[in-house]
Design a protein around this motif. Structure first.
Motif, PDB file in Angstrom:
ATOM      1  N   GLY A   2      -5.431  37.607 -39.672  1.00 15.07           N
ATOM      2  CA  GLY A   2      -3.994  37.525 -40.139  1.00 15.07           C
ATOM      3  C   GLY A   2      -3.646  36.524 -41.181  1.00 15.07           C
ATOM      4  N   ILE A   3      -2.526  36.837 -41.844  1.00 19.79           N
ATOM      5  CA  ILE A   3      -2.180  35.600 -42.927  1.00 19.79           C
ATOM      6  C   ILE A   3      -1.901  34.155 -42.134  1.00 19.79           C
ATOM      7  N   LEU A   6      -5.451  32.817 -41.666  1.00 16.26           N
ATOM      8  CA  LEU A   6      -6.161  32.591 -43.411  1.00 16.26           C
ATOM      9  C   LEU A   6      -5.648  31.232 -43.743  1.00 16.26           C
ATOM     10  N   ALA A   7      -4.176  31.158 -43.371  1.00 14.93           N
ATOM     11  CA  ALA A   7      -3.560  30.087 -43.896  1.00 14.93           C
ATOM     12  C   ALA A   7      -3.953  28.664 -43.096  1.00 14.93           C
ATOM     13  N   ARG A   8      -4.111  28.801 -41.888  1.00 14.96           N
ATOM     14  CA  ARG A   8      -4.637  27.558 -41.246  1.00 14.96           C
ATOM     15  C   ARG A   8      -6.120  27.385 -41.572  1.00 14.96           C
ATOM     16  N   HIS A   9      -7.058  28.522 -41.684  1.00 13.86           N
ATOM     17  CA  HIS A   9      -8.612  28.112 -42.329  1.00 13.86           C
ATOM     18  C   HIS A   9      -8.544  27.409 -43.547  1.00 13.86           C
ATOM     19  N   LEU A  10      -7.373  27.754 -44.502  1.00 15.40           N
ATOM     20  CA  LEU A  10      -7.492  27.156 -45.694  1.00 15.40           C
ATOM     21  C   LEU A  10      -6.532  25.667 -45.993  1.00 15.40           C
ATOM     22  N   ASN A  11      -5.965  25.505 -44.649  1.00 20.34           N
ATOM     23  CA  ASN A  11      -5.080  24.249 -44.528  1.00 20.34           C
ATOM     24  C   ASN A  11      -3.992  23.961 -45.564  1.00 20.34           C
ATOM     25  N   ILE A  12      -3.355  25.318 -45.830  1.00 21.52           N
ATOM     26  CA  ILE A  12      -2.327  25.371 -46.748  1.00 21.52           C
ATOM     27  C   ILE A  12      -1.145  26.328 -46.149  1.00 21.52           C
ATOM     28  N   SER A  13       0.017  26.415 -46.940  1.00 17.14           N
ATOM     29  CA  SER A  13       1.122  26.958 -46.292  1.00 17.14           C
ATOM     30  C   SER A  13       0.913  28.422 -46.238  1.00 17.14           C
ATOM     31  N   ILE A  14       1.606  29.195 -45.278  1.00 21.48           N
ATOM     32  CA  ILE A  14       1.810  30.638 -45.339  1.00 21.48           C
ATOM     33  C   ILE A  14       2.298  31.095 -46.505  1.00 21.48           C
ATOM     34  N   ALA A  33      -7.528  31.427 -56.596  1.00 18.97           N
ATOM     35  CA  ALA A  33      -9.041  32.001 -56.590  1.00 18.97           C
ATOM     36  C   ALA A  33      -9.398  31.588 -55.130  1.00 18.97           C
ATOM     37  N   ARG A  34      -9.167  30.346 -54.494  1.00 18.04           N
ATOM     38  CA  ARG A  34      -9.611  30.010 -53.361  1.00 18.04           C
ATOM     39  C   ARG A  34      -9.435  30.896 -52.171  1.00 18.04           C
ATOM     40  N   VAL A  35      -8.036  31.330 -52.291  1.00 15.58           N
ATOM     41  CA  VAL A  35      -7.265  32.116 -51.324  1.00 15.58           C
ATOM     42  C   VAL A  35      -7.935  33.822 -51.368  1.00 15.58           C
ATOM     43  N   LEU A  36      -8.023  34.107 -52.466  1.00 14.85           N
ATOM     44  CA  LEU A  36      -8.660  35.471 -52.760  1.00 14.85           C
ATOM     45  C   LEU A  36     -10.204  35.461 -52.049  1.00 14.85           C
ATOM     46  N   GLU A  37     -11.063  34.438 -52.616  1.00  5.28           N
ATOM     47  CA  GLU A  37     -12.152  34.438 -52.020  1.00  5.28           C
ATOM     48  C   GLU A  37     -12.377  34.425 -50.563  1.00  5.28           C
ATOM     49  N   ALA A  38     -11.467  33.528 -49.811  1.00  2.87           N
ATOM     50  CA  ALA A  38     -11.564  33.530 -48.388  1.00  2.87           C
ATOM     51  C   ALA A  38     -11.069  34.791 -47.718  1.00  2.87           C
ATOM     52  N   ALA A  39     -10.158  35.339 -48.371  1.00  2.69           N
ATOM     53  CA  ALA A  39      -9.414  36.747 -47.763  1.00  2.69           C
ATOM     54  C   ALA A  39     -10.698  37.806 -47.732  1.00  2.69           C
ATOM     55  N   GLU A  40     -11.222  38.015 -48.845  1.00  8.07           N
ATOM     56  CA  GLU A  40     -12.152  39.052 -48.878  1.00  8.07           C
ATOM     57  C   GLU A  40     -13.637  38.511 -47.871  1.00  8.07           C
ATOM     58  N   ARG A  41     -13.918  37.162 -47.961  1.00  8.04           N
ATOM     59  CA  ARG A  41     -15.166  36.716 -47.240  1.00  8.04           C
ATOM     60  C   ARG A  41     -14.558  36.670 -45.627  1.00  8.04           C
ATOM     61  N   LEU A  42     -13.521  36.585 -45.368  1.00  5.38           N
ATOM     62  CA  LEU A  42     -13.214  36.592 -43.801  1.00  5.38           C
ATOM     63  C   LEU A  42     -12.609  37.768 -43.238  1.00  5.38           C
ATOM     64  N   GLY A  43     -12.625  38.742 -44.063  1.00 12.89           N
ATOM     65  CA  GLY A  43     -11.979  39.932 -43.736  1.00 12.89           C
ATOM     66  C   GLY A  43     -10.385  40.048 -43.411  1.00 12.89           C
ATOM     67  N   ALA A  45      -6.737  41.284 -43.302  1.00 12.77           N
ATOM     68  CA  ALA A  45      -6.050  42.669 -43.530  1.00 12.77           C
ATOM     69  C   ALA A  45      -4.401  42.315 -43.303  1.00 12.77           C
ATOM     70  N   PRO A  46      -3.667  42.603 -44.296  1.00 10.98           N
ATOM     71  CA  PRO A  46      -2.365  42.321 -44.233  1.00 10.98           C
ATOM     72  C   PRO A  46      -1.744  42.993 -43.110  1.00 10.98           C
ATOM     73  N   THR A  47      -0.706  42.613 -42.202  1.00 13.40           N
ATOM     74  CA  THR A  47      -0.053  43.326 -41.109  1.00 13.40           C
ATOM     75  C   THR A  47       0.742  44.453 -41.966  1.00 13.40           C
ATOM     76  N   GLN A  48       0.508  45.541 -41.639  1.00 14.21           N
ATOM     77  CA  GLN A  48       1.128  46.694 -42.101  1.00 14.21           C
ATOM     78  C   GLN A  48       2.604  46.743 -41.903  1.00 14.21           C
ATOM     79  N   SER A  49       2.940  46.334 -40.653  1.00 16.45           N
ATOM     80  CA  SER A  49       4.467  46.676 -40.254  1.00 16.45           C
ATOM     81  C   SER A  49       5.300  45.629 -40.918  1.00 16.45           C
ATOM     82  N   GLY A  50       4.546  44.401 -40.924  1.00 17.35           N
ATOM     83  CA  GLY A  50       5.491  43.284 -41.575  1.00 17.35           C
ATOM     84  C   GLY A  50       5.557  43.649 -43.164  1.00 17.35           C
ATOM     85  N   ARG A  51       4.502  44.209 -43.761  1.00 18.06           N
ATOM     86  CA  ARG A  51       4.737  44.730 -45.266  1.00 18.06           C
ATOM     87  C   ARG A  51       5.865  45.650 -45.373  1.00 18.06           C
ATOM     88  N   SER A  52       5.688  46.755 -44.476  1.00 16.32           N
ATOM     89  CA  SER A  52       6.618  47.755 -44.534  1.00 16.32           C
ATOM     90  C   SER A  52       8.105  47.242 -44.331  1.00 16.32           C
TER      91      SER A  52
END
Length: 351
Positions: A2-3, A6-14, A33-43, A45-52
């Protein structure tokens, strides 16, 4: 992942991760670019309920299909349409949800429940009725929708329908050219609108041909309904020399009943079916019927619906979709010349 992870892995804010994923301009290009690369590499997936909740959308499209305890859903034309629709939506990161409305349920009440729960962003309604209150309800609620089939309800709503008028005209003309003067049409025993459209087109086609007489019969759109239709044909006086089946699900039962009575399909009576169905491919003689690209029709339904949705309308700028879908006749052996003494050769119709 989850987000938060992902933020914890990159050591940047949510917040920074969220803005980068959503393409916001206030994010440094290198960080994005760093965020998008990590998101794809680590799989990620946005939480659909939160986005909804945040955006008021689900990313899901619903198709409402009637079910029956007399016919398996897999035996209907809807499955090919659904496959084409699923592929179209999937390519646009949207999911398809099948909303199955049983014969014991009120279709309008079911529609209201779906809309109230906000489980889909748009609806496709199949099996439209001659008067269909679902259409007026969805228009009043400003819910994006499109119907597979026309209706007397509504007015300026999008729909895609088969060329029922063209099929009726072609079938009557073809049978009349073969010498048939007494032609019947078997309609579904329900309020589904395609039955009424077909009946009107058939009557008009008969009226345009001198010496031709038409008869309308009704049958349940099942194999058992076709068997009962055979009793109507046998009892008719005078008996029709040709019959057009608006729903080819009746063909198997009709063939059996006529053969039991010693009336040979394709020799003693010509039979034409409207829309090809795989479960009819082994009928002997091969059924003359009509065919179309149902998967492309499903994709067109998706395109028409997205054109009504604010998030996608700019991608599909078009006039209101009210399309007649073309059909073509597949020649079989069930519509022979009147009184032609030809042997019946068993083979399967090509798909």
């Amino acid at each position: 992942m989850g987000i938060r992870e992902l933020a914890r892995h990159l050591n940047i804010s949510i917040g920074t991760v969220s803005r980068a994923l959503n393409g916001k301009a206030d994010v440094n290009p290198q960080t994005r670019a760093r965020v998008l690369e990590a998101a794809e590499r680590l799989g990620y997936a946005p939480t659909q309920s939160g986005r909804s909740l945040r955006r008021g959308v689900t990313g899901m499209i619903g198709m409402m299909i009637p079910t029956s305890d007399k016919k398996a859903l897999g035996d209907t034309i809807f499955m090919e349409v659904v496959d084409g629709l699923r592929g179209f939506l999937g390519a646009r990161n949207l999911d398809l949800v099948l909303l199955l409305c049983g014969p014991e349920e009120d279709a309008l009440a079911y529609t209201k429940r779906v809309v109230a729960r906000r489980i889909v962003d748009g609806l496709i309604i199949a099996d439209t009725q001659r008067v269909d209150p679902r259409i007026d309800y969805l228009i009043a609620r400003k819910m994006p929708f499109v119907t597979f089939g026309r209706s007397r309800s509504g007015g300026a709503q999008p729909w895609i329908d088969l060329d029922l008028e063209g099929m009726a005209e072609d079938a009557v003309r073809h049978l009349a050219d073969l010498g048939h003067k007494r032609i019947a049409m078997a309609l579904p025993a329900s309020e589904v609108n395609y039955g009424y459209v077909s009946a009107k087109a058939f009557s008009e086609a008969i009226a345009r041909r001198d010496g031709c007489h038409g008869a309308l019969m009704r049958a349940e759109s099942t194999e058992a309904g076709g068997y009962a239709l055979g009793d109507q044909v046998i009892a008719a006086s005078p008996r029709p020399t040709a019959i057009i089946l608006v729903n080819v699900d009746t063909a198997i039962g009709l063939y059996r009943r006529l053969n039991e009575a010693g009336i040979r399909p394709g020799a003693d009576i010509a039979i034409t079916g409207f829309l090809y169905a795989p479960h009819c491919k082994y009928l002997a003689p091969a059924l003359t019927c009509y065919q179309t690209d149902l998967k492309s029709l499903g994709a067109r339904l998706g395109e028409a619906l997205l054109g009504r949705m604010s998030d996608f309308a700019h991608l599909y700028p078009s006039d209101l979709a009210q399309d007649i879908w073309p059909m073509r006749r597949i020649s079989g052996e069930s519509d022979s010349l009147l009184n032609a003494a030809q042997p019946i050769v068993a083979h399967s119709a090509s798909a």
